[in-house]
Write an enzyme that holds these catalytic residues in place. Structure first.
Site, PDB file in Angstrom:
ATOM      1  N   GLN A 134      39.826  49.087  84.896  1.00 16.41           N
ATOM      2  CA  GLN A 134      40.414  50.176  85.672  1.00 16.41           C
ATOM      3  C   GLN A 134      40.226  49.923  87.163  1.00 16.41           C
ATOM      4  OE1 GLN A 134      42.852  52.923  85.299  1.00 16.41           O
ATOM      5  NE2 GLN A 134      42.077  51.854  83.535  1.00 16.41           N
ATOM      6  N   HIS A 157      73.191  96.609  84.829  1.00 16.51           N
ATOM      7  CA  HIS A 157      72.697  96.091  83.552  1.00 16.51           C
ATOM      8  C   HIS A 157      72.883  97.154  82.461  1.00 16.51           C
ATOM      9  CE1 HIS A 157      70.913  92.946  85.988  1.00 16.51           C
ATOM     10  NE2 HIS A 157      70.354  92.389  84.950  1.00 16.51           N
ATOM     11  N   GLU A 179      42.228  60.492  83.506  1.00 17.71           N
ATOM     12  CA  GLU A 179      43.450  59.868  82.998  1.00 17.71           C
ATOM     13  C   GLU A 179      43.166  59.189  81.642  1.00 17.71           C
ATOM     14  OE1 GLU A 179      44.730  56.634  85.426  1.00 17.71           O
ATOM     15  OE2 GLU A 179      46.778  56.616  84.607  1.00 17.71           O
ATOM     16  N   HIS A 180      42.134  58.335  81.620  1.00 17.11           N
ATOM     17  CA  HIS A 180      41.738  57.651  80.390  1.00 17.11           C
ATOM     18  C   HIS A 180      40.327  58.077  80.013  1.00 17.11           C
ATOM     19  CE1 HIS A 180      44.441  54.779  82.572  1.00 17.11           C
ATOM     20  NE2 HIS A 180      45.011  54.692  81.381  1.00 17.11           N
ATOM     21  N   HIS A 199      42.634  47.826  89.479  1.00 19.31           N
ATOM     22  CA  HIS A 199      43.962  48.323  89.866  1.00 19.31           C
ATOM     23  C   HIS A 199      44.061  48.549  91.363  1.00 19.31           C
ATOM     24  CE1 HIS A 199      46.420  48.927  86.371  1.00 19.31           C
ATOM     25  NE2 HIS A 199      45.420  49.455  85.691  1.00 19.31           N
ATOM     26  N   ASP A 238      47.440  50.570  77.719  1.00 21.61           N
ATOM     27  CA  ASP A 238      48.293  50.206  78.852  1.00 21.61           C
ATOM     28  C   ASP A 238      49.517  49.435  78.414  1.00 21.61           C
ATOM     29  OD1 ASP A 238      46.731  51.295  80.761  1.00 21.61           O
ATOM     30  OD2 ASP A 238      45.943  49.416  81.570  1.00 21.61           O
TER      31      ASP A 238
END
Lengths: 429, 429
Positions: free
Chosen positions: B258, B419, B326-327, B261, B360
């Site tokens: 991770q 209405h 996220e993960h 990245h 991934d």
């Protein structure tokens, strides 16, 4: 008053675009003011809310929370009959929305592989409801019930108080029936800031839903990403497809029911019958006279009321899909047979006994619908708006071993060697 | 290098908040630049795209569209084996996403009542893929396949060219395998403007998805509402819950996968074992040395690498839910038995043979996941992102007649007489 426009098939797209304008506007000035208010609420919390409520709503509050006794007092002011009406609408809304519930699914495949998605409610939802002179108990039901059906534990409603510091009894009664957990007196961009970031009194929420003016709409956009929001709503819209023989009185009444919302609301009829078009034109003028909100409806009709005359019904559907209206009524025989032609609309009303107010208030489907052509890509508010998913992945050792060549090849294509290493290291020894 | 933080149960919330910061930032300067670029593209179309591509990507293009012959040439440059790998990943992604398909439902109740929802694909989707030096064929598959499974007819991919004016063969091969309909050379905010508003060459789309730098992210936010967008992605994140006995080498490798990245990526371990924590600290330093993207990963670990030490695993789940990563990897025995404790995460990986790169690239679930804690309210990219709903309402005359008292009572509470009139007029005669 409603403008007649003949549409020939060849230039349909351009003609409709020229008459149905929805401009993208960055609203830069409003955004500066809204950003300032949000920053102030983030820094100064409740005190900023008290100040803005004094400034914008003209009332000095002693407390932001609506108390138990205020709610009890409000419930005494609403008749038993009115409560029963709200309850019946709530029941219909709940029943419809329960059909939207989704469940966690897990597939266990070969060799111990598991793939799936957990489906969970969000934890805290904030609901903005207009206040002051506006009274919208139906919006309370339509926004709070899907959240509760999804399983949201904490639903907080914010609404600006009137000049006496009170909230409408109808709004409070609807909140009680819908199961709202907490009610707060705050409006405008400041209320959105408070929901997004929290104050001493208000817990920050995960998602903000509900209608509001331009300040509310811009504030929602601004906090989007930090929290989720429902959608940026534009003026209300109705589009009616009617064929020769349809009832002009009903059509006119339905067009006007949309027009009375707002001077920017739009009411559009598409028909293959010139006599019907002319009859509707007359009826609109005739019925307008009897309406309480006559001036608003007249201005809306003048600004945005349009009748498109087409050669055949197929073209009418093409135009409706191009417009992607919030509400679409089909005043044609056997309307269900034509459902496949409806590609883009917030809600479709079939036949002459399904007028738009039936959907606004009672039938069960949500009345928070995509406007301004956003039905091309968005949906009515629903239980799905309060649920979110988590993917689940499990491979066994054997399964990962078999996939290792492919995973590492992909990591190499992307030049990510640590990704490659995370696979290799498991099979090195 | 990874900071150890002991968390006691009483102040868990504050301790974790202090160490996992995700600031809300209005990015005012970038927004002004982005707005200018979008306005320019709206006004000047293709010419603006050519200019910005020259300015930002350093190349003068002769055409914005990637031609058939460029695609054929690219396919020749990708080996058969690599194509097979992309195809296998695509098959897994397609199979998983097909489970997310939803169908139109209509309930016909008593007395001819029909309520339901039409579920339709959006018509045109735009897919942003980073280019230049970055090569992400997996992002092409993960974004285009759900759109195609949903039934989107026109999927257009935009990606900035490299300095020779080309797009990576892997990116083009993945686009071909995923069924992308058109590929255009454009990047940055200008590409987002072109997708949202169209140019001479590019048809405007209904929704824009895919990863990008801060200019792309802010541009997506800015056009949101006019078109739909997927989400505003932040830096990538991993959080691992591990108990005593878990494999420190695997944990370190996954944290580093991770961290490589991006310097702002974050890698967090939560464990009840101090010896494991210390072993992972050592392993991270040891493995770092062998990585190509060592400097990025080291900076990420230095900035955002954290190990939380808790008294028991229950607290580990509480922290993970607070972070909403996220993960999330569960390196514990019988991880499926703990799934009910996972409330907020983009994807959860179960057991020691389910490392994050498996998700991934290959397993099938989407790798576009909510970051920065937005898993509290949002979901992995899915087929549902390319579908939208239209509510259907049909009442018979009798059905409307029975509901008329309730509908008109609600209209009166809200002061909307048109209405009310739309109901009354149907039963006046």
């Amino acid at each position: 008053m409603m403008k007649l426009i003949r549409v020939d098939d060849k230039r349909m797209d351009q003609i409709v675009s020229a008459h149905v304008k929805r401009d993208y506007d960055p609203y830069e000035d409003i955004d500066l003011a809204v950003q300032k208010i949000i920053n102030d609420v983030r820094q100064n919390g409740d005190q900023a809310l008290f100040n803005y409520t004094k400034q914008f709503d003209g009332v000095t509050l002693s407390s932001i929370k609506v108390s138990e006794s205020e709610i009890e007092e409000a419930l005494r002011q609403v008749s038993e009959q009115e409560k029963a009406v709200l309850q019946k609408a709530a029941d219909n809304i709940r029943r419809f929305h329960e059909k939207q519930l989704e469940k966690t699914w897990l597939d266990d495949g070969t060799q111990g592989m598991i793939l799936g998605q957990l489906i969970r409610p969000i934890e805290r939802a904030g609901l903005y409801i207009p206040g002051g002179k506006a009274v919208y108990p139906s919006s309370v039901l339509m926004n709070a019930i899907p959240a509760k059906v999804a399983g949201v534990k904490y639903v907080v409603m914010v609404t600006p108080p009137d000049q006496s510091g009170s909230v409408s009894p109808y709004t409070l009664a609807a909140a009680q029936i819908a199961g709202v957990d907490e009610i707060l007196k705050a409006g405008g961009a400041q209320a959105i800031g408070a929901l997004a970031f929290g104050t001493e009194t208000i817990n920050a929420v995960d998602k903000i839903v509900g209608p509001g003016n331009i300040f509310v709409a811009r504030a929602k956009r601004m906090v989007f990403g930090h929290v989720d929001i429902d959608m940026v709503a534009g003026p209300s819209e109705i589009c009616i497809i009617a064929e020769s023989g349809a009832n002009a009185k009903y059509i006119a009444a339905d067009l006007l029911s949309q027009a009375e919302h707002d001077e920017e609301a739009s009411a559009i009829l598409i028909t293959d019958s010139l006599p019907l078009a002319e009859e509707v034109q007359q009826e609109v003028i005739h019925q307008l006279d009897q309406l309480e909100r006559k001036e608003i409806a007249a201005a809306s009709m003048q600004n945005h009321g349009k009748i498109f005359i087409v050669d055949h019904l197929e073209s009418a559907f093409q135009i409706a899909n191009q417009i992607a209206p919030e509400h679409l009524e089909l005043m044609i025989s056997e309307p269900t047979l034509h459902l496949a032609k409806v590609r883009h609309a917030g809600a479709v009303f079939l036949g002459e006994y399904s007028p738009e107010p039936l959907g606004d208030y009672f039938a069960g489907p949500n009345h928070t619908l995509p406007t301004s052509g956003t039905a091309r890509f968005s949906s009515p508010l629903g239980v799905y708006d309060f649920l979110k998913k988590t993917s689940v992945i499990h491979y066994s050792r054997e399964q990962l071993y078999q996939a290792k060549g492919e995973i590492t090849a992909l990591a190499r294509m992307e030049g990510l060697t640590a990704h490659e290493n995370a696979i290799h290291i498991r099979f090195d020894d």
